[in-house]
Design a protein around this motif. Sequence first.
Motif, short mmCIF file in Angstrom:
data_model
loop_
_atom_site.label_atom_id
_atom_site.label_comp_id
_atom_site.label_asym_id
_atom_site.label_seq_id
_atom_site.Cartn_x
_atom_site.Cartn_y
_atom_site.Cartn_z
N MET A 1 0.01 -6.13 4.78
CA MET A 1 -0.32 -6.05 3.43
C MET A 1 -1.31 -4.64 3.34
O MET A 1 -0.99 -3.95 2.41
N TRP A 4 1.13 -1.65 2.38
CA TRP A 4 1.90 -1.53 1.43
C TRP A 4 1.60 -0.44 0.37
O TRP A 4 2.34 0.36 -0.07
N MET A 76 -6.16 -4.75 1.37
CA MET A 76 -5.65 -3.70 1.08
C MET A 76 -6.54 -2.91 0.30
O MET A 76 -7.36 -3.42 -0.56
#
Length: 81
Positions: A1, A4, A76
């Motif tokens: 993640m 991303w 993130m």
Amino acid sequence: MDSWPRGKRFRAGDVLVFKYNPLEHNVVVNAAGYNGCSTPRGSRVLTSGKDRLTLARGRNYFICSSVGHCQSGMKMAIVAA
């Protein structure tokens, strides 16, 4: 993640949509807890499973505080211009 956002451009005011099973995950919005995968007092904790978050200018930090999730990469950081 964590990978991303790479290669993507974000602007302040963009809206991120987090869709997840609220029985297993959450979204914690807090810069202070990002590196240590912690949820400091006063953190914004979202648990709906369909959260919409508007990015602020600069760095925006998100983690999942379910046991072991952040440490396994469910976090993130996004920079919005």
